[in-house]
Write an enzyme that holds these catalytic residues in place. Structure first.
Site, PDB file in Angstrom:
ATOM      1  N   GLU A   1       0.621  -1.406   0.352  1.00 31.97           N
ATOM      2  CA  GLU A   1      -0.340   0.060   0.009  1.00 31.97           C
ATOM      3  C   GLU A   1       0.615   1.328   0.161  1.00 31.97           C
ATOM      4  O   GLU A   1       0.333   2.381  -0.159  1.00 31.97           O
ATOM      5  CB  GLU A   1      -0.891  -0.213   1.370  1.00 31.97           C
ATOM      6  CG  GLU A   1      -1.968  -0.886   0.752  1.00 31.97           C
ATOM      7  CD  GLU A   1      -3.593  -0.314   2.204  1.00 31.97           C
ATOM      8  OE1 GLU A   1      -3.160  -0.121   3.130  1.00 31.97           O
ATOM      9  OE2 GLU A   1      -4.088  -1.581   1.829  1.00 31.97           O
TER      10      GLU A   1
ATOM     11  N   HIS B   1      10.003 -26.006   2.017  1.00 29.66           N
ATOM     12  CA  HIS B   1       9.645 -27.319   0.237  1.00 29.66           C
ATOM     13  C   HIS B   1       8.381 -26.393  -0.044  1.00 29.66           C
ATOM     14  O   HIS B   1       6.880 -27.082  -0.830  1.00 29.66           O
ATOM     15  CB  HIS B   1       9.136 -28.286   1.597  1.00 29.66           C
ATOM     16  CG  HIS B   1       9.594 -28.983   2.534  1.00 29.66           C
ATOM     17  ND1 HIS B   1      10.615 -29.393   2.406  1.00 29.66           N
ATOM     18  CD2 HIS B   1      10.064 -27.935   4.233  1.00 29.66           C
ATOM     19  CE1 HIS B   1      11.135 -30.360   3.272  1.00 29.66           C
ATOM     20  NE2 HIS B   1      11.145 -28.984   3.597  1.00 29.66           N
TER      21      HIS B   1
ATOM     22  N   LYS C   1     -13.698  -0.565  -3.567  1.00 35.80           N
ATOM     23  CA  LYS C   1     -14.702   0.136  -2.866  1.00 35.80           C
ATOM     24  C   LYS C   1     -15.573   0.502  -3.866  1.00 35.80           C
ATOM     25  O   LYS C   1     -17.213   0.544  -2.919  1.00 35.80           O
ATOM     26  CB  LYS C   1     -14.180   0.963  -1.828  1.00 35.80           C
ATOM     27  CG  LYS C   1     -13.603   0.702  -0.434  1.00 35.80           C
ATOM     28  CD  LYS C   1     -12.954   1.609   0.037  1.00 35.80           C
ATOM     29  CE  LYS C   1     -11.589   0.992   1.369  1.00 35.80           C
ATOM     30  NZ  LYS C   1     -11.039   2.383   2.260  1.00 35.80           N
TER      31      LYS C   1
HETATM   32  O1  PA5 Z   1      -3.470   1.542   5.837  1.00 35.65           O
HETATM   33  C1  PA5 Z   1      -5.047   1.801   5.774  1.00 35.65           C
HETATM   34  O2  PA5 Z   1      -4.968   3.449   5.797  1.00 35.65           O
HETATM   35  C2  PA5 Z   1      -5.941   0.559   5.124  1.00 35.65           C
HETATM   36  O3  PA5 Z   1      -5.071  -0.356   5.126  1.00 35.65           O
HETATM   37  C3  PA5 Z   1      -6.883   1.084   5.924  1.00 35.65           C
HETATM   38  O4  PA5 Z   1      -6.782   0.579   7.458  1.00 35.65           O
HETATM   39  C4  PA5 Z   1      -7.911   0.072   5.883  1.00 35.65           C
HETATM   40  O5  PA5 Z   1      -8.366   0.224   4.408  1.00 35.65           O
HETATM   41  C5  PA5 Z   1      -9.004  -0.313   6.724  1.00 35.65           C
HETATM   42  O6  PA5 Z   1      -9.928   1.092   7.086  1.00 35.65           O
HETATM   43  P1  PA5 Z   1     -10.572   1.248   7.789  1.00 35.65           P
HETATM   44  O7  PA5 Z   1      -9.985   1.457   9.439  1.00 35.65           O
HETATM   45  O8  PA5 Z   1     -11.659   3.202   7.492  1.00 35.65           O
HETATM   46  O9  PA5 Z   1     -11.824   1.112   8.306  1.00 35.65           O
END
Ligand code: PA5
Length: 488
Positions: A303, A347, A455
């Site tokens: 990310e 493995h 989303k």
């Molecule tokens: O790193 C991040 O910001 C994302 O992975 C969020 O944590 C994830 O999408 C969950 O979002 P939220 O806390 O708004 O439910």
């Protein structure tokens, strides 16, 4: 004893033309020095830290007084309940799961003696697979269960849907006061979960108690914030964890790049990515307890560093920065993280690591001392008298040797033992290395716009009100194409 970093096998002296040479380092050094001073400038400016989402860098320095209330609530929940369900996904889940597996003994939920009077811990709301949540709720007693929901936005489908199911389940057993069994960790100012907290607390001040997700701390960088209640419930020494992270912070903020393990790690990986086409990053702890930490790392890297656009830094007259996407500069890169574990995956993925495409760098985590050990009985076998931990260390060394022998770059993080101190240090190290790699690549490592696509599609199909017109028309104008001839 602190973590050690062995970068030998990333260099050409160990892996020939697939490794980093002194010339490669000399070439990138001016860029790295610029990146280091930019990162330092932002981290040392409280306003910039919050605005640009680098506040996580100061989390280990949180005031003890600030976390006392969390600790107190954690103890209260721990004493009162047999089960705690944590609802959350992505950054609101992976750090907790990693901590649970690293810092508690295996089979924690199964055996009371291992839990030392702490509750069983379950993680839900991290998937839309109905089987896990349904099975869990069928088999635990709602009257003995507490629920912690973690979501910054409150809008994340997986977590929201799970909360709705769990609320109905709690309400049926507890009645109208069921909200007292729910605690929300969320944005303290905005978002639908925050609104819910405010509304519920108006009706009943003891319902939907809440702890804040701090400003400027993104989900995947938030274990030292949103993870604290979980740590308090399972009885982890938060002070020790912060000491480890603080010690690593001191090492990873050194100006001298050659003395800064996080900067060095990022720099060597960027050279290998740019010049030697090593686009895959395999994290392979030789420890079952650290497998979930490797899963946490996958999110951190993917990310943070897999981005479509370069960063455009706008600087105002008074020196404040704003980071925007540079729409003219497509980046569309980022090393792809892979989570593995020794010795299981020797493995499995190891065959490809040694003989497949030479396009990856493996990072091992070697644990010197395990929480327990097993000595193999007998006298007449090669294995007799050896301990499991001894074999584990040998297997790690052997794997390193096998990779280096095939000129496959790899490096090793040496962990004296898996303690709260070392685990805190490990997380901080990876966070800092990721931030520095973002700087080197000139991208924004602290957003995740690519997650929005799926989303938005779901929201559109579900008829969510208020969805931007441009999003709706993009989906309408470019639907998924399914040609019958390609469906077999
Ligand atoms: O790193 C991040 O910001 C994302 O992975 C969020 O944590 C994830 O999408 C969950 O979002 P939220 O806390 O708004 O439910």
């Amino acid at each position: 004893m602190s973590l050690k970093f062995d970068f030998n096998n990333l260099f050409s002296s160990s892996v020939g033309e697939h490794g980093v040479s002194q010339e490669d380092i000399n070439e990138i050094l001016p860029e790295a020095q610029k990146a280091a001073s930019h990162l330092k400038k932002i981290i040392s400016n409280p306003k910039a830290r919050v605005k640009l989402n680098l506040e996580w860098a100061k989390l280990p320095e949180q005031d003890r007084a600030d976390i006392e209330q969390i600790q107190k609530t954690g103890c209260e929940i721990s004493k009162k309940y047999e089960n705690v369900i944590f609802l959350g996904i992505g950054g609101s889940y992976l750090g907790l799961k990693a901590a649970q597996d690293a810092l508690c003994l295996p089979y924690y939920n199964e055996f009371k003696s291992l839990r030392k009077k702490s509750p069983r811990i379950y993680f839900e709301g991290n998937n839309l697979d109905p089987d896990t949540l349904k099975t869990l709720l069928k088999n635990i007693n709602p009257k003995k269960t507490f629920v912690v929901v973690i979501s910054k936005s409150g809008e994340t489908t997986e977590t929201k849907a799970a909360l709705m199911i769990v609320e109905t389940w709690l309400k049926a057993a507890i009645g109208v006061k069921y909200g007292r069994r729910i605690l929300a960790i969320t944005d303290p100012q905005a978002g639908s979960l925050h609104k819910r907290v405010v509304a519920e607390q108006k009706k009943d001040p003891l319902a939907f108690r809440s702890f804040p997700l701090l400003k400027g701390v993104g989900g995947r960088f938030s274990e030292f914030n949103m993870g604290l209640l979980h740590l308090a419930i399972i009885g982890v020494n938060i002070n020790e964890l912060f000491c480890g992270a603080k010690e690593m912070s001191a090492r990873c903020t050194r100006d001298d790049i050659f003395k800064n393990p996080a900067y060095m790690y990022a720099l060597l990986h960027v050279i290998l990515y740019r010049k030697k086409a090593k686009s895959l990053a395999v994290l392979m702890p030789f420890s079952q307890s650290l497998k979930s930490t490797a899963d946490w790392y996958v999110q951190l890297l993917a990310e943070s560093l897999g981005k479509k656009y370069h960063r455009n830094i706008l600087v105002s007259a008074d020196g404040d920065e704003e980071w925007l996407n540079d729409w003219d500069k497509i980046f569309a890169k980022g090393r792809t993280p892979i989570s593995a574990a020794g010795t299981n995956d020797l493995h499995s993925i190891q065959q490809n690591n040694v003989e497949g495409e030479n396009n990856k760098v493996v990072t091992f985590i070697r644990v010197e001392n395990f929480k327990t050990d097993l000595k193999i009985p007998g006298k007449n076998d090669l294995l007799s008298g050896k301990s499991f931990s001894q074999l584990m260390r040998l297997a790690q060394e052997a794997t390193e040797w096998a990779l280096a022998g095939e000129n496959r770059p790899n490096c090793t993080i040496i962990m004296p033992e898996i303690s709260a101190f070392n685990w805190g240090a490990l997380l901080f190290f990876f966070e800092m290395a990721t931030a520095f790699e973002g700087e080197l690549q000139n991208i924004n490592a602290f957003d995740q716009p690519g997650v929005e696509g799926y989303k938005n599609y779901m929201y559109y199909k579900l008829g969510k009100p208020g969805l931007a017109k441009e999003i709706a028309s993009e989906i309408e104008n470019s639907p998924l194409v399914k040609k019958a001839e390609y469906i077999y």
